[in-house]
Design a protein around this motif. Structure first.
Motif, PDB file in Angstrom:
ATOM      1  N   LEU A  67      59.422   7.466 -55.849  1.00  0.00           N
ATOM      2  CA  LEU A  67      60.351   6.543 -56.484  1.00  0.00           C
ATOM      3  C   LEU A  67      61.347   5.964 -55.480  1.00  0.00           C
ATOM      4  O   LEU A  67      61.755   4.799 -55.598  1.00  0.00           O
ATOM      5  CB  LEU A  67      61.082   7.238 -57.637  1.00  0.00           C
ATOM      6  CG  LEU A  67      60.194   7.587 -58.848  1.00  0.00           C
ATOM      7  CD1 LEU A  67      60.930   8.503 -59.812  1.00  0.00           C
ATOM      8  CD2 LEU A  67      59.729   6.325 -59.559  1.00  0.00           C
ATOM      9  N   ALA A  68      61.720   6.757 -54.475  1.00  0.00           N
ATOM     10  CA  ALA A  68      62.599   6.241 -53.421  1.00  0.00           C
ATOM     11  C   ALA A  68      61.876   5.178 -52.599  1.00  0.00           C
ATOM     12  O   ALA A  68      62.448   4.120 -52.296  1.00  0.00           O
ATOM     13  CB  ALA A  68      63.070   7.390 -52.528  1.00  0.00           C
ATOM     14  N   ARG A  79      59.446   3.317 -53.610  1.00  0.00           N
ATOM     15  CA  ARG A  79      59.281   2.174 -54.514  1.00  0.00           C
ATOM     16  C   ARG A  79      60.560   1.348 -54.585  1.00  0.00           C
ATOM     17  O   ARG A  79      60.531   0.113 -54.539  1.00  0.00           O
ATOM     18  CB  ARG A  79      58.894   2.682 -55.906  1.00  0.00           C
ATOM     19  CG  ARG A  79      58.471   1.606 -56.891  1.00  0.00           C
ATOM     20  CD  ARG A  79      58.106   2.265 -58.223  1.00  0.00           C
ATOM     21  NE  ARG A  79      57.377   1.342 -59.080  1.00  0.00           N
ATOM     22  CZ  ARG A  79      57.965   0.497 -59.940  1.00  0.00           C
ATOM     23  NH1 ARG A  79      59.277   0.482 -60.039  1.00  0.00           N
ATOM     24  NH2 ARG A  79      57.230  -0.298 -60.690  1.00  0.00           N
ATOM     25  N   GLU A  80      61.687   2.034 -54.693  1.00  0.00           N
ATOM     26  CA  GLU A  80      62.972   1.339 -54.777  1.00  0.00           C
ATOM     27  C   GLU A  80      63.279   0.588 -53.483  1.00  0.00           C
ATOM     28  O   GLU A  80      63.793  -0.533 -53.512  1.00  0.00           O
ATOM     29  CB  GLU A  80      64.079   2.357 -55.080  1.00  0.00           C
ATOM     30  CG  GLU A  80      65.448   1.764 -55.291  1.00  0.00           C
ATOM     31  CD  GLU A  80      65.559   0.923 -56.552  1.00  0.00           C
ATOM     32  OE1 GLU A  80      66.506   0.114 -56.629  1.00  0.00           O
ATOM     33  OE2 GLU A  80      64.701   1.065 -57.454  1.00  0.00           O
ATOM     34  N   ALA A 132      61.392  -2.549 -53.265  1.00  0.00           N
ATOM     35  CA  ALA A 132      62.037  -3.581 -54.072  1.00  0.00           C
ATOM     36  C   ALA A 132      63.248  -4.177 -53.354  1.00  0.00           C
ATOM     37  O   ALA A 132      63.488  -5.382 -53.404  1.00  0.00           O
ATOM     38  CB  ALA A 132      62.465  -2.990 -55.420  1.00  0.00           C
ATOM     39  N   LYS A 133      64.012  -3.318 -52.671  1.00  0.00           N
ATOM     40  CA  LYS A 133      65.249  -3.766 -52.030  1.00  0.00           C
ATOM     41  C   LYS A 133      65.008  -4.535 -50.739  1.00  0.00           C
ATOM     42  O   LYS A 133      65.657  -5.544 -50.467  1.00  0.00           O
ATOM     43  CB  LYS A 133      66.139  -2.556 -51.713  1.00  0.00           C
ATOM     44  CG  LYS A 133      66.789  -1.906 -52.915  1.00  0.00           C
ATOM     45  CD  LYS A 133      67.614  -0.704 -52.464  1.00  0.00           C
ATOM     46  CE  LYS A 133      68.346  -0.052 -53.622  1.00  0.00           C
ATOM     47  NZ  LYS A 133      69.119   1.146 -53.181  1.00  0.00           N
ATOM     48  N   THR A 172      69.801   5.207 -51.306  1.00  0.00           N
ATOM     49  CA  THR A 172      68.691   5.099 -52.257  1.00  0.00           C
ATOM     50  C   THR A 172      68.228   6.482 -52.707  1.00  0.00           C
ATOM     51  O   THR A 172      67.970   6.698 -53.903  1.00  0.00           O
ATOM     52  CB  THR A 172      67.519   4.319 -51.637  1.00  0.00           C
ATOM     53  OG1 THR A 172      67.958   2.989 -51.333  1.00  0.00           O
ATOM     54  CG2 THR A 172      66.333   4.248 -52.597  1.00  0.00           C
ATOM     55  N   GLU A 213      70.755   7.642 -55.186  1.00  0.00           N
ATOM     56  CA  GLU A 213      70.602   6.936 -56.469  1.00  0.00           C
ATOM     57  C   GLU A 213      69.406   7.475 -57.254  1.00  0.00           C
ATOM     58  O   GLU A 213      69.502   7.682 -58.474  1.00  0.00           O
ATOM     59  CB  GLU A 213      70.409   5.441 -56.205  1.00  0.00           C
ATOM     60  CG  GLU A 213      71.646   4.731 -55.683  1.00  0.00           C
ATOM     61  CD  GLU A 213      71.323   3.350 -55.120  1.00  0.00           C
ATOM     62  OE1 GLU A 213      70.165   2.881 -55.306  1.00  0.00           O
ATOM     63  OE2 GLU A 213      72.207   2.755 -54.473  1.00  0.00           O
ATOM     64  N   ILE A 214      68.299   7.686 -56.562  1.00  0.00           N
ATOM     65  CA  ILE A 214      67.093   8.198 -57.233  1.00  0.00           C
ATOM     66  C   ILE A 214      67.353   9.596 -57.778  1.00  0.00           C
ATOM     67  O   ILE A 214      66.954   9.924 -58.909  1.00  0.00           O
ATOM     68  CB  ILE A 214      65.894   8.197 -56.257  1.00  0.00           C
ATOM     69  CG1 ILE A 214      65.448   6.763 -55.934  1.00  0.00           C
ATOM     70  CG2 ILE A 214      64.723   9.002 -56.830  1.00  0.00           C
ATOM     71  CD1 ILE A 214      64.951   5.967 -57.130  1.00  0.00           C
ATOM     72  N   ARG A 257      69.459   9.387 -60.884  1.00  0.00           N
ATOM     73  CA  ARG A 257      68.730   8.838 -62.041  1.00  0.00           C
ATOM     74  C   ARG A 257      67.662   9.786 -62.573  1.00  0.00           C
ATOM     75  O   ARG A 257      67.441   9.884 -63.788  1.00  0.00           O
ATOM     76  CB  ARG A 257      68.071   7.515 -61.661  1.00  0.00           C
ATOM     77  CG  ARG A 257      69.037   6.350 -61.542  1.00  0.00           C
ATOM     78  CD  ARG A 257      68.346   5.135 -60.956  1.00  0.00           C
ATOM     79  NE  ARG A 257      67.210   4.687 -61.747  1.00  0.00           N
ATOM     80  CZ  ARG A 257      66.316   3.786 -61.329  1.00  0.00           C
ATOM     81  NH1 ARG A 257      66.415   3.266 -60.121  1.00  0.00           N
ATOM     82  NH2 ARG A 257      65.322   3.438 -62.112  1.00  0.00           N
ATOM     83  N   VAL A 294      57.524  -4.786 -58.850  1.00  0.00           N
ATOM     84  CA  VAL A 294      58.992  -4.806 -58.700  1.00  0.00           C
ATOM     85  C   VAL A 294      59.537  -6.228 -58.588  1.00  0.00           C
ATOM     86  O   VAL A 294      60.725  -6.419 -58.325  1.00  0.00           O
ATOM     87  CB  VAL A 294      59.463  -3.941 -57.503  1.00  0.00           C
ATOM     88  CG1 VAL A 294      59.048  -2.495 -57.692  1.00  0.00           C
ATOM     89  CG2 VAL A 294      58.938  -4.486 -56.166  1.00  0.00           C
TER      90      VAL A 294
END
Length: 202
Positions: free
Chosen positions: A50-51, A53-54, A57-58, A127, A130-131, A134, A172
């Motif tokens: 997920l990190a 993936r994020e 996106a960023k 990131t 944040e992951i 969440r 994304v």
């Protein structure tokens, strides 16, 4: 004509990044430290995916550079999956200094000692934080259910199927032009790494 052919090649070539065992280890250790030194390997794998993936996106570039694959319980980063099983001999030397393999009969991996974060950028650390904020409280089952909702995951049954980075980027919200730029940058980075490694070997 050459420009057109290069553009057509970029449209077809699969995006591949270089796996970074040092950054991967520091990222995994950072998450383990936030969980008092231990996590189930399944949850850690999902958080690292997920990190990545994020960050795609960023900024269009992952942290680990690992190849994602679809497995029965959702997306997995393939080399990290091997590392957690005690395999991945070609990339283990740094990882095993800091992170233990899951003990026989358990799925729990633990931190041997702090790995530091000097190879991670501020964006990557933010990131990961944040992951964790969440998803870090979620159970393995809840993480699997969430990851099954991601558009890039396809159920392979008991097997595994490569997830094209392009599919993640599309999921994304990246445009075809952005994906082409990311592909070009990834190819340039791979060539540079190859040239540098050949110089060191020489």
């Amino acid at each position: 004509m050459k420009v057109l052919l290069y553009w057509l090649y970029l449209q077809r070539a699969m995006i591949r990044f270089q796996f970074d065992s040092i950054k991967t280890t520091q990222a995994a250790a950072f998450l383990l430290e936030r969980h008092h030194g231990g996590m189930s390997k399944g949850c850690l794998l999902k958080m690292l995916y997920l990190a990545d993936r994020e960050l795609l996106a960023k900024r269009g570039q992952p942290l680990t550079g690992d190849q994602p694959v679809s497995m029965e319980n959702g997306p997995v980063l393939s080399k990290i999956y091997d590392l957690m099983k005690g395999a991945g001999l070609e990339v283990r030397s740094y990882w095993e200094q800091y992170i233990s393999d899951a003990k026989k009969g358990t799925s729990y991996v633990t931190l041997k000692k702090k790995a530091g974060t000097e190879h991670l950028s501020k964006s990557e650390i933010n990131t990961l934080t944040e992951i964790d904020e969440r998803f870090g409280h979620m159970s393995w089952k809840a993480l699997v259910e969430y990851c099954h909702t991601l558009p890039e995951w396809k159920d392979p049954g008991k097997s595994s199927v490569t997830i094209a980075v392009e599919n993640i980027l599309t999921a994304v919200g990246k445009s075809s032009e952005e994906i082409c730029q990311i592909r070009s940058h990834a190819m340039e980075s791979s060539w540079l790494d190859l040239i540098l490694s050949n110089k060191v070997a020489a």
